[in-house]
Structures are given as structure tokens and as C-alpha cells.
Design an enzyme around this catalytic site. Structure first.
Site: not given
Ligand SMILES: CCCCCCCCCCCCC/C=C/[C@@H](O)[C@H](COP(=O)(O)O)NC(=O)CCCCCCCCCCCCCCC
Ligand SMILES: Nc1ncnc2c1ncn2[C@@H]1O[C@H](COP(=O)(O)OP(=O)(O)O)[C@@H](O)[C@H]1O
Ligand SMILES: [Ca+2]
Length: 600
Positions: A227, A251, A293, A358
Site C-alpha cells: 500500500n 495485478d 507479477g 507467497r
Molecule cells: C485444471 C486446470 C484449470 C485451470 C483453470 C484456470 C482458470 C484461470 C482463471 C484465472 C483468472 C485470473 C483472474 C485474475 C486474478 C488476479 O487478479 C489475481 C491476483 O493476481 P496477482 O497475483 O498477479 O496479483 N490472481 C489470482 O487470483 C490467481 C488466479 C489463478 C487461478 C489459478 C487456478 C488454478 C486452478 C488449478 C486447479 C487444479 C485442479 C487440478 C485437478 C487435477
Molecule cells: N515493497 C513491498 N513489500 C511488500 N508488499 C508489497 C510491496 N509493494 C507492494 N506490495 C504488495 O504486494 C502484493 C502483491 O503484489 P503484486 O505486484 O501484485 O505481485 P503478485 O502478482 O506476485 O501478487 C500487493 O498486494 C501489493 O500491495
């Protein structure tokens, strides 16, 4: 027909003056050149694509010998040609190459005797060209590469007269200055801990040199805590000094930028964010995302690829793409904004588990996803939503939101003759009802997802809702009802293939403007206490009876990768509240549909 004007232009040019050119491709792009035969790059054809020498040194010699290029333009007074395109011809093969002025990144004069080091790499002129043509300038421009990637390419023009060379440089600079949408000053926030913790390195090595090349000045802040960027943007940052803000991260980092900018804009305009019905004031500053990310779905779904160089080039050329933002409230109190996914049940549980891992980096989502899949919890509750009936298109049609999307250009305000009329009785849905335009559905759900854009990402290149639009003022509400593990797996797998993940009896999807969710048990002011107690109670029961298949009463909401503190929420879509330095995914002639491994 098409060749004629070019031919005339070349004759004109030869009469006047102008340049003999050697196409001086930089070493960096050599790898791409060697594999270009397989690629389609926006209609740009290079003569050296068929065969190539093995080593880089041989490649340079080969390119130099092969690419005797004549620079053909008419005289500088003839602005018509220059207004939008620079075109050069590669005479050895008779092919032409056009570059839109809007995609020129920079122009710089070359000291032919000792080369130039403007952009950090020396460019030595071939001896023969140096003697015959002592003056030269280099134009850096955007070249389209494989799968929506953009690269910076250079072309160097040699000439006989210094004055003429300067005139060209001057004219190109004037053309670039006239492009008022390009940013000159940027405020950059780097999350050093996002994704694989490569944010700083990615920025220094891949992005900063391009900003320098394009004469963009930057103020860079490496965040020190979560933040930091949000609070700096909301209170301290002197936003008047900048033409845009950039985040290097995932994201979550982008979400910080959105919260900082949107909150600041509302405060400056006296808008109360706590009122769910309030119309929010759009932000003027554009946001750029350099992906570094774990999911980076906002970058992927707006550019088509997670590639820092491509994103930096979109920022430099000054692209602009409006985007919808969802506001999330609980009991008339503002909680958060969401741009991509709001997910309860599967994605909420998955995120809550992954936050404790993480240290695993981006792989934490696969691990926790697998674990959450096995736990197979469902949640009872009521979803009410206001369907977007006054729009063209549905979440199940085949149209895709692409650069220049017709629907988004009209803010989603298109009337469809096929739009379903809201009727008071819907025989298909026995557990739903309509109340004042709102539809109410009660049930047991494995997942409740709201995708205000496709949420395409490398894990799922078509996304959670492939037909969702970036800027139409709606979100696609996906309800996955309780079903068997096998069926849920089929549904998940379809996100990775061309088959329709909504074409299943236990899945429904609605394009909506607002929605509410209330979990079955609760909701009172002491909901949080109840949730904590409930969780403890259930985990105790389940520990005591391992065979128990009961589900906890509550899941959490995954709001763009952040956990929300309440399960009962109200969500409204704010059409085109923010703008990004992107243009939407460009159509590509090939490689659009990924082959699907199988259908289950
Ligand atoms: C079996 C394979 C299933 C694959 C299903 C994939 C569905 C993916 C939809 C992803 C939507 C992502 C929406 C974005 C969310 C992001 O805002 C948010 C934050 O991103 P940041 O970490 O970069 O800050 N990311 C997320 O919440 C992570 C979403 C990732 C979802 C991965 C889900 C994997 C599921 C694996 C199921 C495996 C079942 C296998 C059984 C044999
Ligand atoms: N310097 C920092 N130290 C720890 N957390 C941070 C820092 N800068 C940003 N963040 C937080 O880290 C989290 C994950 O950041 P992001 O860039 O989306 O990476 P990721 O995709 O791996 O989750 C966010 O919630 C953000 O607020
Ligand atoms: Ca939308």
C-alpha cells in the site's frame, strides 16, 4: 495497382536527392530474424527470412550485404506522405516496409565516424557506406513480432549532405512532438517483491532504456511496503507533474494504483465513495502496467501478452484504453475496487490458502488451486443482480473485445433487438425470481465469479469470461452450482481449451450492471465475529470427523488478488472509470485460437 504510387515516388526521389540506406538491424533482434519464417508480423516482410547464417557476426555481414536499401520519399515539403507513414523499399528484393509515424519511437543523428551510443549500444557504420555517405540518422520504430509482442527496431539512413540529414531528423522530431497523446513525464512504482521478485531488474534492464530512448523522464519509487504506492498516489504525489503513472508488478500492484488514483480523484471532486449509488468521476491520468507479477491478467487481457518490452512500447506511443471498474460495498461502506476478478468460493478459498505460500512465487496458485479443488467446498447464499438488458452481445457469443472494440466505443450502450425481455416468470429457473428488474437466485455454489473483463492470462488464454468487454459498463456474473468433483474439473479444464466452459448444466452466466451476494447464514454487524467463530467451529468438527463432507458457512471474496473482509457485498460497475496505456488486443491473422488438447 498498389505498386504504382511507390514507383512514381521512387522516380521522383531519385531525381531529387535523398538517401542510400543500409538497413542496420540490431544484434538484439537477430534471434527473431532467424525464426521469422514461422512468424507473421503485421504485414511487414523482410528479405532475409528464408535462410540465415549461423553466427551473429556472420549474420551482420550477411544483413549488410543483403540489405542495400534505397530510402525513397519525396521532398520534405510534400507533407502528405509524411503525415502518417515513412516508407522504405528494400531494393534487392523489391519489398517495401512502411512505418506509421505514430509508431516511431525516436530519431537520432549518427556520428558516422565514431557511431552513436545514444541508446546504450554502439552502431558502427559499414566502411563503404561511411566513405560514400558521411551523414546518417537512425529511426527507432515499433515492429510487431510473434504473438502480440512488440519490439524496438532500428533503421539507419545514410546520405551525402549534412543539411539534408538534419532536415530529416528535424522533420521527424516535429512529427513526433505533434503526437500530443505521448507521455513525457511518468511516475513509476516498482514492487520489488511481486511475482518472481524481478521487478527492479526488469525495469532497469528492459524498460528504462526504452523510456530514455523516447526522451521520457521518470520519477521512480521502489515500494517499501504493501500500500505504499496507493497511499503515495492518494495523498502525496504531485500528479500535475506527470502524464501518467506506471506500475511494475502484478495485478495487486495495479490494484494499488487504481485505488490511489480513483480515491484521489473522488476526494478532489467531493464524491463520497461510501455511497454505492454515487456516480464516480473518471481519472484523467493513464496507468501503464509493466508485468512483473504472478498472474498479470490485466496486462495479458489488454495487450495479449505479458511482456515488459511490449508494455513499455505501448506506453511510449501513448496508447489509451478505457476500462470499467467495479466498486464493492458492504452495508453502505466502501470496501474495494475491482478491475478483473471478484471470486467467492473456489477462487476466494484458493487465494486465502495461497497467501500463506507467497514464498512459492507464482506456483502458489497452482498448489493452492489443486488443494482447493480437492476440498470441494460449496457455499449457500443468495445472488441478486440487475441484468444488462440494453446492450448488444451476451457472455456466450463469439465476439471478442479487441483493439478499437465497437461495443466499448459506445460505452456498451447499444440496443439489441435480440436482447431478452425481462419477464416475471422464467420457467427455466425454478429457484430464481424477479424483483423490480433485479433477478434473485438462491442456491449452493462452488464458485461465484464476476469478471468485468475476460481475465485472460497465461493459465487460461481465453479467460474466465472470454466474451467480456473491457469498457462496456458490465460485468459477467458466473454462477457455478454445487456439482461433482469430476464435473467441476471438466468446467475448470475448459478454461484452457476452445470448448465453452458455460455450456454445462450447473453453470450459468449473466451480463450485469450491479449485483449483491448474501451468504445464507448471517448477515449482521457481528458478521466478522460469526465468520471467525464459524470457521473455528467447522474446522473443529471436521477435525473430529474426518469423513465429514460439510462445507464451512463462508468463503472469502478474492478481489483482484486481495481478500475482502466481508462475505456479504454489493457490487456496481463504473463504466470507463480509468484509462490504461494500452490499445486492447490487436487482431492477428494467425495463432489466434490455441489448439485444444482434448474435451472432457
Ligand atoms: C485444471 C486446470 C484449470 C485451470 C483453470 C484456470 C482458470 C484461470 C482463471 C484465472 C483468472 C485470473 C483472474 C485474475 C486474478 C488476479 O487478479 C489475481 C491476483 O493476481 P496477482 O497475483 O498477479 O496479483 N490472481 C489470482 O487470483 C490467481 C488466479 C489463478 C487461478 C489459478 C487456478 C488454478 C486452478 C488449478 C486447479 C487444479 C485442479 C487440478 C485437478 C487435477
Ligand atoms: N515493497 C513491498 N513489500 C511488500 N508488499 C508489497 C510491496 N509493494 C507492494 N506490495 C504488495 O504486494 C502484493 C502483491 O503484489 P503484486 O505486484 O501484485 O505481485 P503478485 O502478482 O506476485 O501478487 C500487493 O498486494 C501489493 O500491495
Ligand atoms: Ca466490462
Amino acid at each position: 495497382m498498389e505498386k504504382q504510387p511507390r514507383l512514381l515516388a521512387s522516380q521522383l526521389l531519385l531525381k531529387n536527392s535523398l538517401f542510400e540506406v543500409s538497413l542496420n538491424r540490431v544484434l538484439l533482434t537477430w534471434k527473431e530474424i532467424a525464426t521469422k519464417k514461422k512468424r507473421v508480423s503485421g504485414g511487414i516482410h523482410h528479405p532475409f527470412k528464408v535462410a540465415g547464417p549461423r553466427s551473429a557476426a556472420a549474420a551482420l555481414a550477411w544483413i549488410a550485404s543483403l540489405c542495400r536499401v534505397n530510402w525513397m520519399a519525396h521532398n520534405l515539403a510534400s507533407e502528405f506522405f509524411f503525415m502518417s507513414w515513412l516508407t522504405f523499399f528494400i531494393t534487392s528484393h523489391g519489398t517495401s516496409h512502411g512505418v506509421s509515424v505514430s509508431e516511431i519511437l525516436a530519431v537520432r543523428e549518427l556520428d558516422v565516424d565514431c557511431g552513436t551510443k545514444d541508446d546504450g549500444r554502439w552502431q558502427k557504420m559499414p566502411q563503404k557506406s561511411t566513405e560514400a555517405y558521411p551523414y546518417a540518422f537512425t529511426v527507432s520504430y515499433v515492429e510487431r513480432a510473434w504473438q502480440h509482442r512488440w519490439r524496438c527496431s532500428d533503421v539507419t539512413f545514410h546520405c551525402l549532405e549534412g543539411a539534408l540529414c538534419q532536415q530529416w531528423v528535424q522533420t521527424i522530431r516535429e512529427q513526433l512532438t505533434a503526437l500530443t497523446s505521448r507521455p513525457k513525464h511518468l511516475l513509476v512504482y516498482i514492487n520489488p517483491y511481486g511475482g518472481k521478485q524481478q521487478g527492479e531488474r526488469i525495469y532497469e534492464q528492459k524498460v528504462a532504456p526504452l523510456f530514455t530512448l523516447a526522451s521520457i523522464s521518470t520519477h521512480v519509487i521502489v515500494t517499501e511496503h504493501a500500500n505504499h504506492a496507493r497511499d503515495h498516489l492518494r495523498t502525496e504525489a504531485e500528479l500535475k507533474k506527470y502524464d501518467g503513472v506506471v506500475c511494475v508488478g502484478g495485478d495487486g500492484m495495479f490494484s494499488e494504483m487504481v485505488h490511489g488514483l480513483v480515491s484521489r480523484t473522488q476526494r478532489d471532486n467531493g464524491v463520497d465513495q461510501n455511497s454505492p449509488e454515487e456516480k464516480l468521476v473518471p481519472c484523467t491520468l493513464r496507468i501503464g502496467i509493466i508485468p512483473a507479477g504472478s498472474t498479470d491478467c490485466i496486462c495479458y487481457a489488454t495487450v495479449g501478452i505479458n511482456d515488459p518490452v511490449t508494455s513499455a512500447l505501448h506506453i511510449i506511443v501513448g496508447d489509451a484504453q478505457p476500462m470499467d471498474v467495479c466498486s464493492v460495498h458492504h452495508n453502505n461502506t466502501f470496501l474495494r475496487y475491482s478491475v478483473s476478478l471478484l471470486g467467492y468460493g473456489f477462487y476466494g478459498d484458493m487465494l486465502a490458502d495461497s497467501e500463506r505460500k507467497r514464498w512459492m512465487g507464482p506456483a502458489r496458485y497452482d498448489f493452492s488451486g489443486f488443494k482447493t479443488f480437492l476440498t470441494h467446498h460449496y457455499y449457500e447464499g443468495t445472488v441478486s443482480f440487475l441484468p444488462a438488458t440494453d446492450i448488444l452481445g451476451t457472455p456466450r457469443d463469439k465476439t471478442r473485445c479487441r483493439a478499437g472494440c465497437f461495443i466499448c466505443q459506445h460505452n456498451g450502450q447499444l440496443y439489441s433487438e435480440d436482447a431478452p425481455e425481462i419477464c416475471e416468470t422464467d420457467p427455466d429457473v425454478s429457484d430464481s425470481e424477479y424483483k423490480g428488474g433485479w433477478r434473485v437466485i438462491r442456491g449452493k455454489f462452488l464458485a461465484i465469479n464476476a469478471a468485468s473483463m475476460s481475465c485472460a492470462c497465461p493459465r487460461s488464454p481465453k479467460g474466465l469470461s472470454p466474451a467480456a468487454h473491457l469498457a462496456d459498463g458490465t460485468t459477467d456474473l458466473i454462477l457455478v452450482r454445487k456439482c461433482s468433483r469430476f464435473n467441476f474439473l471438466r468446467h475448470l479444464l475448459r478454461h484452457t481449451s476452445k470448448y465453452d466452459q458455460f455450456d454445462m448444466t450447473f453453470v450459468e452466466v449473466h451480463r450485469v450492471r450491479r449485483f449483491r451476494f448474501t451468504p445464507r447464514y448471517c448477515q449482521s454487524d457481528s458478521e466478522l465475529d460469526l465468520r471467525e467463530n464459524g470457521k473455528r467451529l467447522f474446522s473443529q468438527i471436521c477435525r473430529d470427523h474426518p469423513a465429514c463432507s460439510c462445507s464451512p458457512a463462508y468463503s472469502s471474496w478474492n478481489c483482484d488478488g486481495e481478500i475482502l473482509p466481508h462475505a456479504a457485498i454489493e457490487v456496481g460497475v463504473h463504466c470507463q472509470l480509468i484509462k490504461l496505456f494500452v490499445r486492447g488486443i490487436e487482431e492477428q491473422p494467425v495463432f489466434e485460437d490455441l489448439p485444444s488438447p482434448c474435451v472432457v
